[in-house]
Enzyme design. Structure first.
Site: not given
Ligand code: UT7
Length: 334
Positions: A115, A256, A286
């Site tokens: 990115c 970005h 993204n």
């Molecule tokens: O160019 C760089 C590219 N990458 C980025 O910029 C990524 C930066 N990170 C993020 O944007 C965030 O970390 C995400 C949006 C990807 C994820 O958000 P988060 O707040 O870090 O969520 P998480 O992965 O810690 O998941 C929290 C909960 C989990 O459930 P439990 O274990 O707490 O029961 C996940 O299973 O949310 C759940 N979850 C979802 N639920 C509904 C993860 N993805 C989803 C989803 N829909 N799409």
């Protein structure tokens, strides 16, 4: 003497197919509410059928070349910024050369900085132009994120979309440098935060590798998030300081487009009002290295960005790589 660089033209192209958050509920358990509140994304574009990052890259390049008013025959270097190209080789840049009819013999190569690719390419182009090696460089940033997304993984596939951006940069004809400051960086020791394996097996005559690999994006979202909101702002500050301007004197932040919450953290750090911060992640997700040129050109088209202005741009992604620059946006670049 270093030859100053002019940003002569910028262009973009996004595929037509739209995948909404609602559509994703057909693939796994998720909701528009969850995705929008965590990321700011409502929909993303994806290539369909035989369309690839080469096709959209070509259209973005045509757009940038038209704006630059540079004849394709005068382009003397092509840099592809692509980390998920449709083909391992020939590279995106070589494909652009053929499709655009840029003369044979013109150097064309891709760089892999995910990115941050657009900012890396800009720094490389600046070196070539500054030393007089090349005069008119085409940069094309285009990735096939949708083809390497794991559409069973709701934690990553909600984020990415396909899109292409392009820039034509030339030796400045009026002595004004459009790059007021630029810095690119990397930290390979945290490369496991976002990675994509190239599948493959060893020669059948030797011991086989245990892991064949799977060409899918694997990401530790939380780690990337923390990295983006802690490391990137410091480098934005550095780029602004190196530019000789104060943050108040810079007209726009064009970051970005990775996550709206990350964009807001950067905005808060700079204490910029909403009008100075360009965000279109809602509609595209993204799009990797293409996200800055897409946000720039669309921002101008929608009247959010007035040209004859300055902007701080920043990218971050796999590698981990990151980079920031303060650039001048001349009239007529898009
Ligand atoms: O160019 C760089 C590219 N990458 C980025 O910029 C990524 C930066 N990170 C993020 O944007 C965030 O970390 C995400 C949006 C990807 C994820 O958000 P988060 O707040 O870090 O969520 P998480 O992965 O810690 O998941 C929290 C909960 C989990 O459930 P439990 O274990 O707490 O029961 C996940 O299973 O949310 C759940 N979850 C979802 N639920 C509904 C993860 N993805 C989803 C989803 N829909 N799409």
């Amino acid at each position: 003497m270093t030859i100053p660089l002019k940003i002569a033209g910028v262009g973009y192209c996004v595929p037509e197919s739209i995948i909404t958050n609602e559509d994703l509920t057909k693939l796994y358990e998720t909701s528009d509410e969850w995705i929008y509140t965590r990321t700011g994304i409502k929909e993303r574009r994806v290539v369909s059928g035989n369309e690839t990052a080469i096709d959209i890259g070509y259209k973005a390049a045509l757009d940038a070349i038209k704006h630059s008013k540079i004849d394709v025959n005068d382009i003397d270097c092509i840099i592809g910024a692509s980390s998920a190209p449709p083909k391992l080789y020939p590279g995106l840049a070589c494909n652009m050369q053929t499709l655009l009819g840029i003369p044979k013999g013109t150097p064309a190569f891709d760089l892999t900085a995910a990115c941050t690719g657009l900012i890396y390419a800009l720094q490389v182009a600046r070196g070539f132009i500054g030393t007089g090696t090349y005069k008119n460089i085409l940069i094309v940033a285009s990735d096939n994120n949708s083809k390497i997304s794991d559409w069973t993984d709701r934690g990553t596939s909600i984020l990415f979309g396909d899109g292409a951006g392009a820039m034509v940069v030339t030796a400045s004809d009026d002595g004004i440098d459009d790059i007021l400051s630029i810095e690119i960086n990397a930290d390979g020791s945290i490369g496991n935060y976002i990675s994509t394996e190239l599948p493959g097996q060893n020669c059948p005559l030797v011991k086989q590798n245990e892991y064949v690999g799977e060409c899918k994006i694997r990401m530790s979202g939380k780690e990337v998030y923390k990295f983006a909101v802690t490391t990137v702002p410091k480098y934005i500050d550095r780029a602004i300081e190196m530019s000789g301007l104060t943050s108040d004197e810079i007209d726009y932040l064009i970051p970005h487009q990775a996550n709206q919450r990350i964009i807001e953290a950067l905005q808060k750090r700079l204490q910029y009002p909403d009008e100075k911060v360009i965000s279109n992640i809602q509609f595209y997700g993204n799009t990797s290295a293409a996200s800055i040129p897409i946000a720039l050109v669309e921002g101008v088209e929608q009247g959010k960005i007035k040209l004859n202005s300055t902007a701080v741009i920043c990218g971050f992604g796999a590698g981990m790589t990151w980079g920031c620059a303060v650039i001048r946006l001349r009239e007529g670049i898009c």
